[in-house]
Design a protein around this motif. Structure first.
Motif, PDB file in Angstrom:
ATOM      1  N   ASN A 121       0.797  -1.228   0.000  1.00  0.00           N
ATOM      2  CA  ASN A 121       0.000   0.000   0.000  1.00  0.00           C
ATOM      3  C   ASN A 121       0.826   1.273   0.000  1.00  0.00           C
ATOM      4  N   GLY A 122       2.136   1.171   0.158  1.00  0.00           N
ATOM      5  CA  GLY A 122       2.977   2.350   0.126  1.00  0.00           C
ATOM      6  C   GLY A 122       2.945   3.161   1.408  1.00  0.00           C
ATOM      7  N   ASP A 150       8.307   6.916  -9.295  1.00  0.00           N
ATOM      8  CA  ASP A 150       6.993   6.523  -8.788  1.00  0.00           C
ATOM      9  C   ASP A 150       6.715   7.138  -7.415  1.00  0.00           C
ATOM     10  N   LEU A 173       3.863  10.786  -1.304  1.00  0.00           N
ATOM     11  CA  LEU A 173       3.469   9.392  -1.434  1.00  0.00           C
ATOM     12  C   LEU A 173       4.579   8.605  -2.128  1.00  0.00           C
ATOM     13  N   ARG A 175       5.233   4.780  -3.293  1.00  0.00           N
ATOM     14  CA  ARG A 175       4.418   3.590  -3.490  1.00  0.00           C
ATOM     15  C   ARG A 175       5.162   2.280  -3.234  1.00  0.00           C
ATOM     16  N   ARG A 275      -2.665   2.894   4.084  1.00  0.00           N
ATOM     17  CA  ARG A 275      -1.226   2.976   3.868  1.00  0.00           C
ATOM     18  C   ARG A 275      -0.493   2.991   5.215  1.00  0.00           C
TER      19      ARG A 275
END
Length: 424
Positions: A121-122, A150, A173, A175, A275
């Motif tokens: 889920n990062g 990414d 974020l 990932r 996450r």
């Protein structure tokens, strides 16, 4: 409210421990039955070495079973800051080492069919102040340009859709990160190492080791034996003849609480993407959901060592921080409260290599779930002669001035960090 780690309390029992006497001679003695030691033992056994693992307590009983359960890419420091201090090449190599570490964990889970609720889920780093968001924007641009395309910068509105709290001004974020039940993972890793031939002894403290023809005499509370090589995988351990290492590692308490099981509707309202999360303050918090839908919420609530009194006091601090972040959790019961020691280095980079002929890997500085597993496998390569496999091998490791093992200065460090959080 339980004082045991949620991960340890809900993990299966380890069935592969040795119950008999210690061997008289082995190729490798591994001191420490956490992720580093167990991963190294498995890898060494697969190479055909005879390996014994010794732990003063139970396997994964310390940092490996008492952490926040986050397994993410990204260095412990801000990437832009690391880039500025060490240069582009080293910053990129260290970032990639953490990226490789995540892949190592996933590969090991798949190879050994470890049931540990692994999900991809990062991680979302949350900007606690507008100026922190500006820093995350610079970091995001640099990471995308140099090492990892990414990653994504989220606006305050996008972040609010991910984390239903009014506290944050945006987020970064990344990932390439996973979550797992680290207790089940650790026991699965220990079972795999034993299945591959490693001899794992719990509740045997190592007193010291002395050079002996062809290796070392390892002296323990239950006898001595000869080992051709010794690997120290002890982290912030306070047992045994580790004075040289204690002058270079600061044991810092990290504390965690876990709520009762939350209703799915509340989870969907608070953290719909499930996450791993970390805030941008120097004395920040990390949090995530457990596989059975509890909110696990941790941080360096107090700059103190971990013990029953300190853990309980820190739990109250964490609960207040959690409710300030998520008022929706008012009235929710806390089922678990525990602490552990982080093996912090002065620059927050790991150290691995040799001292006095004895191998070591430690100093993960709060980012050990992935790196400890990775470095266990790497050290098996290093001990077989492939020193180039070690991403941290060129780092110096000077003693910390004024530090002789007992971190008397932690309250002063905590006061300094609180001041920095206030002004920045």
């Amino acid at each position: 409210m339980g004082s045991e780690s949620y991960w340890l309390d809900t993990a299966p029992a380890f069935t592969g421990a040795q119950l008999g006497e210690l061997p008289r001679q082995v190729d490798v003695a591994v001191v420490g039955g956490g992720f580093t030691g167990l991963a190294a033992a498995r890898a060494l056994a697969l190479k055909g070495a005879s390996v014994v693992v010794l732990d003063a307590g139970r396997v994964i009983g310390e940092a490996s079973g008492r952490n926040g359960g986050q397994c993410n890419t990204g260095v412990a420091q801000d990437y832009a800051g690391l880039h500025a201090s060490l240069g582009a090449a080293k910053a990129r190599a260290y970032y990639q080492a953490y990226e490789s570490a995540v892949h190592t964990v996933v590969s090991l889970v798949e190879q050994e069919a470890i049931t540990c609720d692994l999900v991809r889920n990062g991680k979302l780093k949350l900007a606690a102040k507008p100026m922190h968001y500006e820093g995350l924007a610079r970091t995001c641009a640099l990471i995308r340009q140099e090492v990892d395309a990414d990653v994504e910068l989220l606006s305050a509105e996008q972040t609010r859709a991910e984390v239903n709290s009014a506290q944050f001004h945006g987020g970064l974020l990344q990932r390439n990160g996973v979550q797992m039940h680290v207790g089940r993972f650790g026991i699965g890793l220990a079972e795999a190492a034993a299945r591959r031939g490693a001899m794992i002894h719990e509740h045997i403290a190592v007193k010291d080791w002395k050079p002996q023809a062809g290796g070392y005499q390892v002296n323990t509370a239950k006898g001595s034996f000869h080992a051709g090589q010794v690997l120290l995988a002890t982290g912030a351990c306070q047992h045994g003849d580790l004075g040289w290492y204690r002058r270079r590692i600061v044991p810092v308490g990290s504390f965690v609480i876990a709520t009762e099981v939350l209703p799915q509707v509340l989870i969907d309202q608070l953290l719909p993407q499930h996450r791993a999360y970390v805030t941008s303050r120097m004395i920040g918090n990390y949090f995530r959901l457990t596989p059975d839908n509890r909110l696990l919420f941790g941080g360096r609530a107090r700059f103190a060592m971990s013990d029953s009194v300190s853990d309980a006091k820190s739990g109250k601090v964490l609960q207040a921080a959690m409710l300030n972040m998520f008022p929706q959790l008012a009235g929710v019961k806390i089922d678990y409260c525990w602490g552990g020691l982080v093996d912090m280095t002065s620059d927050r980079l790991p150290r691995a290599g040799q001292h006095g002929g004895v191998f070591h890997s430690m100093g993960y500085s709060g980012h050990g779930v992935q790196m400890s597993v990775h470095m266990g496998q790497v050290m098996a390569e290093v001990m077989a002669g492939n020193t180039a496999a070690n991403p941290w091998g060129e780092l110096d490791w000077p003693a910390i001035p004024g530090h002789f093992g007992k971190p008397w200065f932690l309250p002063f460090v905590g006061a300094y960090y609180r001041f920095q959080d206030y002004v920045h």
